[in-house]
Design a protein around this motif. Structure first.
Motif, mmCIF file in Angstrom:
data_model
loop_
_atom_site.group_PDB
_atom_site.id
_atom_site.type_symbol
_atom_site.label_atom_id
_atom_site.label_comp_id
_atom_site.label_asym_id
_atom_site.label_seq_id
_atom_site.Cartn_x
_atom_site.Cartn_y
_atom_site.Cartn_z
ATOM 1 N N LEU A 1 0.839 -1.209 0.000
ATOM 2 C CA LEU A 1 0.000 0.000 0.000
ATOM 3 C C LEU A 1 0.869 1.253 0.000
ATOM 4 O O LEU A 1 0.591 2.209 -0.732
ATOM 5 C CB LEU A 1 -0.936 0.001 1.217
ATOM 6 N N ALA A 2 1.934 1.215 0.816
ATOM 7 C CA ALA A 2 2.830 2.382 0.881
ATOM 8 C C ALA A 2 3.487 2.628 -0.473
ATOM 9 O O ALA A 2 3.573 3.776 -0.947
ATOM 10 C CB ALA A 2 3.890 2.162 1.960
ATOM 11 N N GLU A 3 3.945 1.524 -1.131
ATOM 12 C CA GLU A 3 4.584 1.664 -2.449
ATOM 13 C C GLU A 3 3.589 2.224 -3.468
ATOM 14 O O GLU A 3 3.931 3.094 -4.277
ATOM 15 C CB GLU A 3 5.133 0.310 -2.917
ATOM 16 N N ALA A 4 2.342 1.708 -3.427
ATOM 17 C CA ALA A 4 1.309 2.183 -4.355
ATOM 18 C C ALA A 4 1.055 3.684 -4.137
ATOM 19 O O ALA A 4 0.951 4.456 -5.097
ATOM 20 C CB ALA A 4 0.026 1.384 -4.167
ATOM 21 N N ALA A 5 0.980 4.069 -2.858
ATOM 22 C CA ALA A 5 0.736 5.483 -2.536
ATOM 23 C C ALA A 5 1.896 6.336 -3.055
ATOM 24 O O ALA A 5 1.678 7.424 -3.618
ATOM 25 C CB ALA A 5 0.570 5.654 -1.032
ATOM 26 N N ALA A 6 3.139 5.838 -2.882
ATOM 27 C CA ALA A 6 4.316 6.586 -3.355
ATOM 28 C C ALA A 6 4.266 6.733 -4.879
ATOM 29 O O ALA A 6 4.517 7.834 -5.414
ATOM 30 C CB ALA A 6 5.595 5.873 -2.929
ATOM 31 N N ARG A 7 3.926 5.638 -5.596
ATOM 32 C CA ARG A 7 3.824 5.702 -7.072
ATOM 33 C C ARG A 7 2.765 6.713 -7.498
ATOM 34 O O ARG A 7 2.977 7.525 -8.401
ATOM 35 C CB ARG A 7 3.473 4.316 -7.645
ATOM 36 N N GLU A 8 1.629 6.643 -6.777
ATOM 37 C CA GLU A 8 0.530 7.553 -7.111
ATOM 38 C C GLU A 8 0.979 9.003 -6.934
ATOM 39 O O GLU A 8 0.738 9.858 -7.801
ATOM 40 C CB GLU A 8 -0.669 7.253 -6.214
ATOM 41 N N ALA A 9 1.650 9.261 -5.802
ATOM 42 C CA ALA A 9 2.128 10.625 -5.536
ATOM 43 C C ALA A 9 3.112 11.045 -6.627
ATOM 44 O O ALA A 9 3.044 12.182 -7.129
ATOM 45 C CB ALA A 9 2.786 10.671 -4.161
ATOM 46 N N HIS A 10 4.008 10.110 -7.017
ATOM 47 C CA HIS A 10 5.014 10.417 -8.045
ATOM 48 C C HIS A 10 4.323 10.816 -9.354
ATOM 49 O O HIS A 10 4.616 11.863 -9.933
ATOM 50 C CB HIS A 10 5.923 9.204 -8.261
ATOM 51 N N TRP A 11 3.357 9.970 -9.797
ATOM 52 C CA TRP A 11 2.704 10.241 -11.079
ATOM 53 C C TRP A 11 1.786 11.459 -11.001
ATOM 54 O O TRP A 11 1.669 12.209 -11.973
ATOM 55 C CB TRP A 11 1.927 9.013 -11.568
ATOM 56 N N SER A 12 1.194 11.640 -9.848
ATOM 57 C CA SER A 12 0.334 12.814 -9.705
ATOM 58 C C SER A 12 1.200 14.081 -9.777
ATOM 59 O O SER A 12 0.831 15.080 -10.426
ATOM 60 C CB SER A 12 -0.465 12.685 -8.396
ATOM 61 N N GLY A 13 2.393 14.022 -9.172
ATOM 62 C CA GLY A 13 3.336 15.150 -9.267
ATOM 63 C C GLY A 13 3.781 15.368 -10.708
ATOM 64 O O GLY A 13 3.833 16.515 -11.189
#
Length: 119
Positions: free
Chosen positions: A90-102
């Motif tokens: 979940l943490a990795e998914a959240a980090a990826r999401e934040a990265h792509w959203s940025g």
């Protein structure tokens, strides 16, 4: 005389008879005592066997309990591992999401800048 001798023999015969009876009684009592001793031995053996069985059953029960406890702690460890993996995912998914959203925001800003430059 003869009367006395006869009386003595009668007494002797009575004593012999009493002796034979006593011997017979003693033999019967010995047989009874032997039977009682054999019964006591058998009872002791049965008791020892019952006690051995009870101890074996107790040992089996203890083994079953410790196996159940070991199994439960293995399951708990598995659950901890799985939930640890899940929260990591979940943490990795959240980090990826934040990265792509940025990254999306950056691209939108670039597009806006380009549009402004082209206008």
């Amino acid at each position: 005389g003869a009367g006395e001798a006869g009386e003595l023999q009668t007494k002797l015969a009575a004593v012999r008879e009493a002796c034979a009876e006593a011997k017979g009684e003693a033999t019967a009592l010995k047989a009874q005592a032997a039977a009682a001793a054999a019964a006591a031995d058998a009872a002791k053996r049965r008791e020892a066997e019952a006690s051995r069985r009870a101890e074996a059953a107790e040992a089996r029960a203890k083994r079953a309990v410790s196996e159940a406890e070991a199994s439960r702690s293995r399951q708990e460890a598995q659950i901890r591992t799985l939930s640890g993996q899940r929260s990591q995912q979940l943490a990795e998914a959240a980090a990826r999401e934040a990265h792509w959203s940025g990254r999306c925001s950056e691209l939108q800003q670039e597009a806006t800048a380009l549009r402004a430059a082209l206008a």
